[in-house]
Scaffold this motif. Structure first.
Motif, PDB file in Angstrom:
ATOM      1  N   LEU A  19      -4.076  -7.507 -12.116  1.00  0.00           N
ATOM      2  CA  LEU A  19      -3.821  -6.153 -11.537  1.00  0.00           C
ATOM      3  C   LEU A  19      -4.220  -5.692 -10.440  1.00  0.00           C
ATOM      4  O   LEU A  19      -2.877  -5.456  -9.815  1.00  0.00           O
TER       5      LEU A  19
ATOM      6  N   ARG B   7      -2.899  -7.424  -7.719  1.00  0.00           N
ATOM      7  CA  ARG B   7      -1.710  -7.296  -7.889  1.00  0.00           C
ATOM      8  C   ARG B   7      -0.532  -5.642  -7.108  1.00  0.00           C
ATOM      9  O   ARG B   7       0.236  -5.681  -6.954  1.00  0.00           O
TER      10      ARG B   7
ATOM     11  N   ASP C 261      -1.220  -3.657  -9.680  1.00  0.00           N
ATOM     12  CA  ASP C 261      -0.472  -3.559  -9.873  1.00  0.00           C
ATOM     13  C   ASP C 261      -0.737  -1.593 -10.239  1.00  0.00           C
ATOM     14  O   ASP C 261      -1.649  -1.915 -12.208  1.00  0.00           O
TER      15      ASP C 261
END
Length: 677
Positions: A636, A639, A641
């Protein structure tokens, strides 16, 4: 006249041909199936002590059928009859575990979808879960049944079911017609209603009162909306009548006569006294809606005067006694056993006075009607090839699919001649269920002294002895029984299980392999055979070869694939491991670390979307796997995110402290894997 037929009539006046109502003209439909519910325990059916105000109000405001019958006193076959309009001999599921509702079967659900309904269901027990095909045709199906050691005992309360139903309605909306099925299991034994119901009423009545209050929540949700409520019991409960504590053994009214009423949109109050069956629900509902009646089924729009069929094979399955086969014509009932019984239900609703000897003409007429139906007997069930997951659930009971050996001393005899056996069998089952092992063992010992060749009571006593810590006695009894019935797979498995628990892996592996030969469709037994061989000295290579043979023959055995994949990974055979892990990830409940390793491999290969999905799957099934959480965090972050990171943090906090991290760290081969090896 209901509004459905009225719409159809108006359309036919304009076009000259009959026309079914459109989706926008159809009401919502709420089907409520009350498990193990006798008609005579609801207030609307005359029970003074009932606290079932909501159900009574629906019954009294609609079409109430005073003599409605279940075709089978077990949940799976009776619900399949309800949805298909077919009696058990026609749809082929004659007992719990016989088979499943087939995906392509024409059902009430599929028929309603074809007329524009959005379909949803929330169910309460393993016996109405997707394992048995009940999800087919539903847009939303909620069966989050808590897992139990014996899967057949898995259930949840009515509040949880109604919560799921209401949540689905909120998500789906009611702008277009919905069909919602809720299955409520609470009246089933053991009767443990919550307070304040438990203190105020007898146990069975308390369960029904609790269910009634939960039904009220569902009824309230449809206030002001055009809605038809269809309420039926799937079967009743013996409550000691005719010597039956529960259900499944006999076809007396205590277990066969159930509530059935249709209330709401366009229905005026009326009571119908002519007998009807659950197979009649499908065509009766379609008649009310003004939709084309289903064809090729056994049911009829109610009321009608066709004979009603019912059957119970549990006595044959468990004790090798003759099954109970019943036929109701008007208010006369035939129970066709070796010594048949005949009852006038008008004058003798408790079925106390057998008229078979006194009324030979009526007996002969009903026997001729039953013969005219030309329904097949149960036949040999030993070759039922169920889905491996379903077969595994059967095995969890200690049973295998297949009939009792035919040399039992009771084979085909009338149940009335063996009431002692029936009573002992029922009581021992209940004692085991309640954890009263010593009492259960004493009773089973007494039973087997008189009926030594019966397999199911024998397996029950073996279970009791093993649970009491008397493993040597359990093994001796199981070995003797298996030698007496060498073709009975359940006994072979039980002996293997006892060797396995004692760490005698070589002996266990041999017996599991024998059981596989007896029941080649049973995936869980194949898994146990391989696991035993992996643990047996010098058998690892043979175990892996055998496992690959099993998996090649049956790729749907995803649990075995996952086990072997993890074993190959542990021994640095990555190329062989990864395809098996991918198969293992398809299991309904993948093994711990299967999705983790797939995610780690994807991460190592730079496939971050795939890595995220696999690690998310690992945490879905095993939320305390902090190895997966740690690696998902890295994915994550790479990314960016941040919303996903917030969700992950909440999930980790919710999982809370655990010994999981220490356990995984101790398994060093999981921490340092070169997936490019």
């Amino acid at each position: 006249m209901t509004l459905g037929p009225l719409f159809a009539l108006l359309a036919s006046c304009q076009t000259g041909t009959p026309s079914a109502p459109t989706a926008s003209q159809l009401p919502h439909i709420v089907l409520i199936t009350l498990d193990t519910t006798r008609a005579d325990r609801l207030g609307a059916y005359g029970y003074k002590a009932a606290k079932t105000d909501t159900l009574d109000a629906l019954a009294n405001a609609g079409h109430r059928y005073s003599h409605a019958y279940s075709p089978a006193p077990l949940t799976i076959p009776s619900h399949i009859s309800l949805f298909t309009g077919l009696y058990p001999p026609q749809h082929g599921v004659r007992s719990n575990g016989d088979g499943v509702l087939r995906e392509k079967q024409h059902t009430l659900i599929r028929a309603l979808k074809a007329h524009g309904y959005t379909t949803g269901a929330a169910v309460a027990a393993f016996v109405t879960s997707r394992s048995w095909g009940f999800h087919h045709g539903f847009d939303g199906f909620f069966d989050a049944i808590p897992k139990t050691k014996n899967a057949w005992l898995g259930e949840r309360n009515a509040e949880a079911v109604i919560d799921d139903a209401l949540a689905w309605l909120d998500d789906t909306g009611t702008d277009s017609p919905v069909f919602l099925w809720t299955h409520l299991y609470d009246p089933h034994f053991p009767h443990r209603a919550p307070e304040p119901y438990a203190s105020a009423l007898k146990p069975y009545d308390a369960e029904l009162a609790y269910v009634d209050d939960q039904v009220a929540r569902l009824v309230k949700r449809f206030e002001g909306l055009p809605t038809l409520f269809v309420v039926v019991g799937d079967h009743g409960e013996g409550l000691g009548e005719h010597g039956e504590l529960g259900h499944g053994l006999f076809v007396y009214d205590a277990t066969q006569r159930v509530p059935m009423f249709i209330s709401g949109h366009g229905i005026e109050p009326k009571v119908f006294d002519s007998p009807v069956s659950l197979v009649d629900v499908f065509p009766t509902l379609f008649k009310h809606l003004g939709l084309p009646l289903p064809t090729g089924i056994d049911g009829h729009p109610a009321p009608h005067d066709a004979p009603l069929y019912m059957e119970a094979f549990m006595l044959e399955d468990r004790l090798q006694l003759a099954p109970h086969i019943g036929l109701v014509q008007g208010h006369t009932k035939l129970i066709d056993t070796p010594t048949p019984e005949l009852y006038d239900l008008d004058t003798d609703p408790g079925e106390i006075k057998d008229l078979a000897t006194d009324d030979g003409d009526r007996l002969a007429a009903l026997k001729a009607q039953l013969k005219g139906l030309d329904y097949p007997g149960r036949g040999d069930t030993s070759q039922l090839h169920l889905d491996p997951d379903v077969a595994a659930q059967l095995e969890a009971l200690g049973y295998m699919t297949g009939a009792e050996p035919s040399d039992a001393e009771t084979a085909g005899r009338d149940p009335k001649d063996h009431l002692d056996l029936i009573q002992w069998s029922q009581k021992s089952e209940r004692l085991l269920r309640l954890g009263k092992l010593e009492e259960a063992d004493a009773l089973l010992k007494k039973l087997l002294e008189r009926y030594p060749n019966l397999v199911r009571p024998t397996t029950r006593r073996i279970t009791a002895l093993a649970s009491l810590g008397r493993a040597d006695e359990a093994l001796a009894l199981a070995t003797t029984a298996s030698a007496r019935h060498p073709d009975d797979g359940s006994l072979t498995v039980i002996v293997a299980n006892l060797h396995s628990k004692a760490g005698r892996w070589t002996e266990a592996a041999l017996l599991y392999r024998k059981a596989v030969a007896q029941t080649p469709w049973a995936g869980q037994i194949k898994t146990r055979a391989v696991l035993s061989m992996l643990r047996a000295p010098g058998e690892q290579r043979a175990a892996l070869d055998l496992a690959e043979t099993y998996i090649e023959a049956d790729p749907s055995n995803t649990i075995l694939a996952g086990i072997v994949g993890l074993y190959f990974l542990k021994t640095d055979r990555v190329a062989k491991a990864m395809p098996l892990l991918a198969m293992g990830a398809k299991a309904a409940q993948p093994l711990r670390m299967v999705n983790f390793h797939l995610g780690a491999k994807a991460h190592q290969d730079g496939k971050m979307d795939l890595a995220r999905d696999r690690l998310e799957a690992e945490l879905k099934f095993h939320p305390s796997n902090f190895m997966a959480a740690r690696l998902l965090k890295d994915v994550l972050v790479s990314r960016k995110d941040w919303a996903g990171m917030a969700r992950l943090a909440s999930r980790v906090l919710e999982a809370g402290p655990s010994a999981e991290w220490s356990r995984i760290k101790a398994q060093g081969y999981f921490n340092q894997v070169d997936y490019k090896a």
